[in-house]
Write a protein that holds these residues in place. Structure first.
Motif, PDB file in Angstrom:
ATOM      1  N   CYS A 295       0.858  -1.186   0.000  1.00  0.00           N
ATOM      2  CA  CYS A 295       0.000   0.000   0.000  1.00  0.00           C
ATOM      3  C   CYS A 295       0.896   1.238   0.000  1.00  0.00           C
ATOM      4  CB  CYS A 295      -0.941   0.030   1.212  1.00  0.00           C
ATOM      5  SG  CYS A 295      -0.098   0.304   2.776  1.00  0.00           S
TER       6      CYS A 295
ATOM      7  N   HIS B  19       1.077   3.655   2.134  1.00  0.00           N
ATOM      8  CA  HIS B  19       1.640   4.035   3.443  1.00  0.00           C
ATOM      9  C   HIS B  19       2.988   3.379   3.712  1.00  0.00           C
ATOM     10  CE1 HIS B  19      -2.847   3.942   3.723  1.00  0.00           C
ATOM     11  NE2 HIS B  19      -2.594   5.224   3.893  1.00  0.00           N
TER      12      HIS B  19
ATOM     13  N   CYS C 192      -0.607  -3.044   7.819  1.00  0.00           N
ATOM     14  CA  CYS C 192      -0.270  -1.626   7.772  1.00  0.00           C
ATOM     15  C   CYS C 192      -0.970  -0.883   8.915  1.00  0.00           C
ATOM     16  CB  CYS C 192      -0.703  -1.041   6.426  1.00  0.00           C
ATOM     17  SG  CYS C 192      -0.603   0.757   6.387  1.00  0.00           S
TER      18      CYS C 192
ATOM     19  N   TRP D 230      -1.726   2.123   9.105  1.00  0.00           N
ATOM     20  CA  TRP D 230      -2.584   3.206   8.616  1.00  0.00           C
ATOM     21  C   TRP D 230      -3.864   2.708   7.955  1.00  0.00           C
ATOM     22  CZ3 TRP D 230       2.700   3.228   8.555  1.00  0.00           C
ATOM     23  CH2 TRP D 230       3.313   4.234   9.311  1.00  0.00           C
ATOM     24  N   CYS D 231      -3.765   1.614   7.181  1.00  0.00           N
ATOM     25  CA  CYS D 231      -4.965   1.146   6.478  1.00  0.00           C
ATOM     26  C   CYS D 231      -5.310  -0.303   6.757  1.00  0.00           C
ATOM     27  CB  CYS D 231      -4.839   1.383   4.974  1.00  0.00           C
ATOM     28  SG  CYS D 231      -3.645   0.278   4.182  1.00  0.00           S
TER      29      CYS D 231
ATOM     30  N   VAL E 215      -3.977  -3.073   5.635  1.00  0.00           N
ATOM     31  CA  VAL E 215      -3.723  -4.082   4.598  1.00  0.00           C
ATOM     32  C   VAL E 215      -2.710  -5.107   5.130  1.00  0.00           C
ATOM     33  CG1 VAL E 215      -1.776  -2.963   3.388  1.00  0.00           C
ATOM     34  CG2 VAL E 215      -3.403  -4.346   2.109  1.00  0.00           C
TER      35      VAL E 215
HETATM   36 ZN   LIG Z   1      -1.544   1.202   4.308  1.00  0.00          ZN
END
Ligand SMILES: [Zn+2]
Ligand SMILES: [Zn+2]
Length: 120
Positions: free
Chosen positions: A70, A72, A109, A111-112, A114
């Motif tokens: 991803c 990030h 991740c 942040w998201c 994944v």
């Molecule tokens: Zn991410």
């Protein structure tokens, strides 16, 4: 447009926009002065993706984030001031001691969410 779609499309929409002009307009939220697109519409409603766009403009000439799970992890493991991740053997780790090269491998991740590879 969802955040992940926005991220995937950044390299299409913003690969050659004027860095300085876009930074100024995006930070000042002058959406009406930017060309209309679904990406700009998304930006106007999503502070997270504004951050991603500013980060993308910083690394767009040096990192191909599509090669990573991803945006990030691509950004935060790149050679940037905010770098906090290390990447080796396709795995990502949060840097806990830069001098000794120590870190903790992460499975998704921060942040998201994944999923990230955790084995070679
Ligand atoms: Zn991410
Ligand atoms: Zn978003």
């Amino acid at each position: 447009m969802k955040c992940r779609q926005f991220e995937d499309a950044m390299s299409t929409y913003f690969c050659s926009v004027d860095d300085k002009e876009w930074r100024t307009l995006v930070i000042a939220e002058k959406w009406e002065r930017l060309p209309t697109s679904d990406a700009v519409e998304h930006l106007a409603t999503c502070p997270d993706c504004v951050t991603s766009l500013l980060q993308y403009l910083e690394i767009r000439n040096t990192v191909d984030y599509h090669l990573e799970p991803c945006f990030h992890v691509a950004y935060y493991s790149a050679d940037v001031v905010d770098r906090c991740l290390d990447k080796s053997h396709g795995m990502y780790s949060i840097i806990t001691n830069r001098d000794r090269g120590e870190g903790i491998v992460i499975g998704c991740c921060p942040w998201c969410g994944v999923k990230l590879p955790t084995g070679i």
